[in-house]
Design a protein around this motif. Structure first.
Motif, PDB file in Angstrom:
ATOM      1  N   THR A   1       0.859  -1.183   0.000  1.00  0.00           N
ATOM      2  CA  THR A   1       0.000   0.000   0.000  1.00  0.00           C
ATOM      3  C   THR A   1       0.898   1.236   0.000  1.00  0.00           C
ATOM      4  OG1 THR A   1      -0.127  -0.003   2.429  1.00  0.00           O
ATOM      5  CG2 THR A   1      -1.826  -1.220   1.221  1.00  0.00           C
ATOM      6  N   VAL A   2       0.350   2.393   0.375  1.00  0.00           N
ATOM      7  CA  VAL A   2       1.102   3.651   0.301  1.00  0.00           C
ATOM      8  C   VAL A   2       2.376   3.586   1.128  1.00  0.00           C
ATOM      9  CG1 VAL A   2       1.037   6.125   0.757  1.00  0.00           C
ATOM     10  CG2 VAL A   2      -1.002   4.966  -0.114  1.00  0.00           C
ATOM     11  N   ASN A   3       2.250   3.207   2.409  1.00  0.00           N
ATOM     12  CA  ASN A   3       3.414   3.189   3.289  1.00  0.00           C
ATOM     13  C   ASN A   3       3.632   1.840   3.966  1.00  0.00           C
ATOM     14  OD1 ASN A   3       4.101   5.954   2.898  1.00  0.00           O
ATOM     15  ND2 ASN A   3       2.484   6.546   4.298  1.00  0.00           N
ATOM     16  N   GLY A   4       2.956   0.798   3.506  1.00  0.00           N
ATOM     17  CA  GLY A   4       3.103  -0.501   4.156  1.00  0.00           C
ATOM     18  C   GLY A   4       2.515  -1.595   3.297  1.00  0.00           C
TER      19      GLY A   4
ATOM     20  N   GLY B   1       6.310  13.007   9.229  1.00  0.00           N
ATOM     21  CA  GLY B   1       6.044  14.413   9.488  1.00  0.00           C
ATOM     22  C   GLY B   1       4.996  15.032   8.595  1.00  0.00           C
ATOM     23  N   ASN B   2       4.110  14.211   8.066  1.00  0.00           N
ATOM     24  CA  ASN B   2       3.096  14.698   7.134  1.00  0.00           C
ATOM     25  C   ASN B   2       1.734  14.169   7.558  1.00  0.00           C
ATOM     26  OD1 ASN B   2       1.423  15.332   5.001  1.00  0.00           O
ATOM     27  ND2 ASN B   2       2.725  14.422   3.423  1.00  0.00           N
ATOM     28  N   PRO B   3       0.783  15.046   7.899  1.00  0.00           N
ATOM     29  CA  PRO B   3      -0.525  14.574   8.357  1.00  0.00           C
ATOM     30  C   PRO B   3      -1.451  14.117   7.229  1.00  0.00           C
ATOM     31  CG  PRO B   3      -0.510  16.959   8.330  1.00  0.00           C
ATOM     32  CD  PRO B   3       0.876  16.526   7.948  1.00  0.00           C
ATOM     33  N   ILE B   4      -1.037  14.334   5.974  1.00  0.00           N
ATOM     34  CA  ILE B   4      -1.915  14.024   4.849  1.00  0.00           C
ATOM     35  C   ILE B   4      -1.689  12.622   4.309  1.00  0.00           C
ATOM     36  CG2 ILE B   4      -2.670  14.735   2.559  1.00  0.00           C
ATOM     37  CD1 ILE B   4      -3.350  16.642   4.886  1.00  0.00           C
ATOM     38  N   SER B   5      -0.434  12.247   4.078  1.00  0.00           N
ATOM     39  CA  SER B   5      -0.170  10.936   3.469  1.00  0.00           C
ATOM     40  C   SER B   5      -0.712   9.760   4.283  1.00  0.00           C
ATOM     41  CB  SER B   5       1.333  10.753   3.228  1.00  0.00           C
ATOM     42  OG  SER B   5       2.056  10.757   4.439  1.00  0.00           O
ATOM     43  N   PRO B   6      -0.725   9.826   5.639  1.00  0.00           N
ATOM     44  CA  PRO B   6      -1.294   8.691   6.379  1.00  0.00           C
ATOM     45  C   PRO B   6      -2.784   8.474   6.127  1.00  0.00           C
ATOM     46  CG  PRO B   6       0.061  10.047   7.835  1.00  0.00           C
ATOM     47  CD  PRO B   6      -0.096  10.791   6.551  1.00  0.00           C
ATOM     48  N   VAL B   7      -3.486   9.523   5.676  1.00  0.00           N
ATOM     49  CA  VAL B   7      -4.923   9.395   5.425  1.00  0.00           C
ATOM     50  C   VAL B   7      -5.188   8.331   4.366  1.00  0.00           C
ATOM     51  CG1 VAL B   7      -6.966  10.591   4.558  1.00  0.00           C
ATOM     52  CG2 VAL B   7      -5.399  11.759   6.115  1.00  0.00           C
ATOM     53  N   PHE B   8      -4.298   8.249   3.373  1.00  0.00           N
ATOM     54  CA  PHE B   8      -4.522   7.323   2.265  1.00  0.00           C
ATOM     55  C   PHE B   8      -4.276   5.868   2.664  1.00  0.00           C
ATOM     56  CE2 PHE B   8      -3.405  11.454   0.467  1.00  0.00           C
ATOM     57  CZ  PHE B   8      -4.515  11.679  -0.331  1.00  0.00           C
ATOM     58  N   SER B   9      -3.685   5.648   3.832  1.00  0.00           N
ATOM     59  CA  SER B   9      -3.508   4.285   4.338  1.00  0.00           C
ATOM     60  C   SER B   9      -4.725   3.800   5.119  1.00  0.00           C
ATOM     61  CB  SER B   9      -2.266   4.216   5.238  1.00  0.00           C
ATOM     62  OG  SER B   9      -1.100   4.525   4.520  1.00  0.00           O
TER      63      SER B   9
ATOM     64  N   PRO C   1      -8.087   3.593   4.417  1.00  0.00           N
ATOM     65  CA  PRO C   1      -8.995   2.610   3.791  1.00  0.00           C
ATOM     66  C   PRO C   1      -8.385   1.213   3.713  1.00  0.00           C
ATOM     67  CG  PRO C   1      -8.976   4.657   2.543  1.00  0.00           C
ATOM     68  CD  PRO C   1      -7.877   4.761   3.541  1.00  0.00           C
ATOM     69  N   MET C   2      -7.080   1.122   3.411  1.00  0.00           N
ATOM     70  CA  MET C   2      -6.436  -0.187   3.312  1.00  0.00           C
ATOM     71  C   MET C   2      -6.367  -0.872   4.680  1.00  0.00           C
ATOM     72  SD  MET C   2      -5.818  -0.615   0.105  1.00  0.00           S
ATOM     73  CE  MET C   2      -7.416   0.192  -0.082  1.00  0.00           C
ATOM     74  N   ASN C   3      -6.128  -0.087   5.719  1.00  0.00           N
ATOM     75  CA  ASN C   3      -6.123  -0.656   7.067  1.00  0.00           C
ATOM     76  C   ASN C   3      -7.516  -1.149   7.462  1.00  0.00           C
ATOM     77  OD1 ASN C   3      -3.390  -0.384   7.635  1.00  0.00           O
ATOM     78  ND2 ASN C   3      -3.623   1.694   8.394  1.00  0.00           N
ATOM     79  N   LEU C   4      -8.549  -0.459   6.998  1.00  0.00           N
ATOM     80  CA  LEU C   4      -9.912  -0.912   7.263  1.00  0.00           C
ATOM     81  C   LEU C   4     -10.191  -2.242   6.570  1.00  0.00           C
ATOM     82  CD1 LEU C   4     -11.934   2.427   6.960  1.00  0.00           C
ATOM     83  CD2 LEU C   4     -11.634   1.060   9.023  1.00  0.00           C
ATOM     84  N   VAL C   5      -9.712  -2.386   5.335  1.00  0.00           N
ATOM     85  CA  VAL C   5      -9.878  -3.649   4.606  1.00  0.00           C
ATOM     86  C   VAL C   5      -9.160  -4.778   5.349  1.00  0.00           C
ATOM     87  CG1 VAL C   5      -9.291  -4.881   2.481  1.00  0.00           C
ATOM     88  CG2 VAL C   5     -10.183  -2.541   2.366  1.00  0.00           C
ATOM     89  N   GLN C   6      -7.935  -4.519   5.780  1.00  0.00           N
ATOM     90  CA  GLN C   6      -7.164  -5.531   6.513  1.00  0.00           C
ATOM     91  C   GLN C   6      -7.860  -5.929   7.805  1.00  0.00           C
ATOM     92  OE1 GLN C   6      -2.800  -4.995   6.919  1.00  0.00           O
ATOM     93  NE2 GLN C   6      -3.209  -5.003   9.115  1.00  0.00           N
TER      94      GLN C   6
END
Length: 255
Positions: free
Chosen positions: A30-33, A211-219, A221-226
């Protein structure tokens, strides 16, 4: 060392290995994992071992998967988050009265909703700060960019809230229909609370690491699926695994 304690150590080692294996076998980047099946075995660890031994198996098994892969920078956050997931689920799953379960369920829903409001506001602030550059890149007016972004944020908020409510309703329905001792109302609420720990925990960890509050947002939905996959695995396999545990190790109360 008495026999009961030895059995608990053996089971803890077994569940640690299973958490590691099912976190490592299937990895969808995913984006970061990555998405994996390990959360289901975290939930099962709690049902089999209880909150404390389950926390050890969940945290260590998940951490090993990160250490032995290209995601070693996530090892410590994973150890903390996955251990807390198991601990929170295990403590809530011990609730026996309807009042306790209702209080836990209400608190869990409130936490989910507050979290989604927070990330919505974070997106809003980021868009306000970059509206001029976005308008220039899109060759549009700042007002139109703001209106479009506001509509997207509102739709995103409503969609996520609906997903959470539907998810809770499905789990509670399945819990009521399935009379197996393995998955009661307390366990269902415990899994929902555990999922909140995971999603929020990784959002915070991602923010700290990058250090970015925006990029974690895109993870999210994927965490919800998991998380949802983990619940499905648990409901499907928990009765059989608990029967196997009782047959081979005795039906001792989890500690």
């Amino acid at each position: 060392m008495n026999g009961s304690h030895l059995r608990k150590i053996i089971l803890t080692g077994l569940m640690t290995a299973l958490v590691y294996l099912f976190t490592s076998i299937i990895k969808i980047p995913t984006v970061n994992g990555y998405i994996h099946l390990g959360d289901g075995f975290i939930f099962l660890s709690v049902l089999i071992l209880g909150p404390f031994y389950g926390a050890f198996a969940s945290g260590v098994g998940s951490m090993l998967s990160d250490i032995l892969s290209q995601y070693a920078q996530w090892a410590i956050p994973t150890l903390i988050i996955k251990s807390l997931m198991a601990l929170v689920m295990g403590l809530i799953a011990r609730h026996r009265t309807k009042k306790d379960v209702l209080i836990s369920a209400s608190t869990t829903v409130a936490v989910w909703l507050v979290f989604f409001i927070v990330i919505k506001n974070a997106l809003a602030r980021a868009l306000v700060q970059s509206v001029d550059s976005l308008a220039s890149a899109l060759e549009d007016t700042p007002e139109n960019v703001v209106n479009t972004a506001s509509g997207v944020q509102m739709n995103l908020t409503v969609a996520i809230a609906v997903v959470v409510i539907v998810m809770i309703s499905i789990i509670l329905y399945m819990t009521i229909k399935q009379n197996a001792k393995a998955v009661g109302a307390g366990v269902a609420v415990g899994m929902l609370s555990s999922g909140a720990v995971m999603v929020i925990g990784y959002y915070i960890a991602d923010f700290i690491l990058y250090g970015n509050p925006i990029s974690p947002v895109f993870s999210v939905p994927m965490n919800l699926v998991q998380f949802l996959l983990g619940i499905v695995i648990t409901i499907a396999t928990a009765p059989a695994l608990l029967k196997a545990k009782a047959f081979y190790f005795g039906d001792n109360e989890s500690a």
